[in-house]
Design an enzyme around this catalytic site. Structure first.
Site, PDB file in Angstrom:
ATOM      1  N   HIS A 225       1.949   4.825  -2.921  1.00  0.00           N
ATOM      2  CA  HIS A 225       0.817   4.310  -3.690  1.00  0.00           C
ATOM      3  C   HIS A 225      -0.432   5.139  -3.380  1.00  0.00           C
ATOM      4  CE1 HIS A 225       2.598   0.052  -4.490  1.00  0.00           C
ATOM      5  NE2 HIS A 225       3.357   1.024  -4.929  1.00  0.00           N
TER       6      HIS A 225
ATOM      7  N   GLU B 132      -3.392   4.260  -2.462  1.00  0.00           N
ATOM      8  CA  GLU B 132      -4.074   3.858  -1.234  1.00  0.00           C
ATOM      9  C   GLU B 132      -3.400   4.478  -0.016  1.00  0.00           C
ATOM     10  OE1 GLU B 132      -2.874   1.972  -3.826  1.00  0.00           O
ATOM     11  OE2 GLU B 132      -3.294  -0.090  -3.315  1.00  0.00           O
TER      12      GLU B 132
ATOM     13  N   CYS C 221      -1.150  -3.685  -3.152  1.00  0.00           N
ATOM     14  CA  CYS C 221       0.046  -4.493  -2.882  1.00  0.00           C
ATOM     15  C   CYS C 221       0.014  -4.912  -1.411  1.00  0.00           C
ATOM     16  CB  CYS C 221       1.318  -3.688  -3.187  1.00  0.00           C
ATOM     17  SG  CYS C 221       1.622  -2.343  -2.012  1.00  0.00           S
TER      18      CYS C 221
ATOM     19  N   CYS D 279       0.231  -1.840   1.085  1.00  0.00           N
ATOM     20  CA  CYS D 279      -1.028  -1.096   1.166  1.00  0.00           C
ATOM     21  C   CYS D 279      -2.110  -1.929   1.852  1.00  0.00           C
ATOM     22  CB  CYS D 279      -1.476  -0.645  -0.221  1.00  0.00           C
ATOM     23  SG  CYS D 279      -0.431   0.685  -0.880  1.00  0.00           S
TER      24      CYS D 279
END
Length: 149
Positions: A74, A76, A102, A105
């Site tokens: 992801h 992040e 999520c 993260c």
């Protein structure tokens, strides 16, 4: 943030950094969703990231059935690992991300010392935001249309 700035100026900063995160998301090779992230500390961008495969892997995020591959990172996570490799500290920083984090993260955000998360779109699951709230991290759901210069 160490130096408090007035709320109107903060909204302008938030808007501009989120617009930059949207532009950065365009670097992603993912077809289903492109996400961008910036980490900002003391009004300086100290890291950036977008969703995609790990370094050295093919630049295809989805399989033949259009399902995201399990090893796609992801935005992040890419931004946080990038700042870690740089030797900079993300303690006290703000994360600007185009989609809310999520749960995985969110754990990285907490451990990295980021104190504020500003996002545009809601992720399908809210458990990441709930964990961030539990950790005392400031969360801002920003809507670009509602916040003009």
């Amino acid at each position: 943030m160490n130096d408090r700035i007035n709320p109107l100026k903060q909204k302008q900063f938030d808007k501009h950094y989120l617009e930059m995160a949207q532009i950065w998301a365009k670097n992603s090779y993912c077809k289903r969703k492109q996400v961008g992230a910036l980490i900002v500390k003391d009004k300086m961008i100290i890291s950036d990231g977008f969703n995609g495969t790990p370094a050295g892997f093919e630049n295809e995020c989805e399989d033949e059935n259009f399902v995201t591959k399990p090893y796609v990172l992801h935005a992040e996570a890419n931004a946080i690992t990038k700042v870690a490799k740089s030797g900079n500290s993300s303690c006290g920083a703000t994360l600007y991300v185009t989609t809310s984090p999520c749960i995985e993260c969110a754990k990285l955000i907490i451990q990295s010392g980021i104190r504020r998360v500003v996002y545009l779109d809601e992720y399908s699951k809210k458990d990441g935001l709930e964990l961030l709230k539990r950790a005392g991290i400031e969360i801002v759901h920003f809507k670009l249309d509602d916040n003009e210069d």
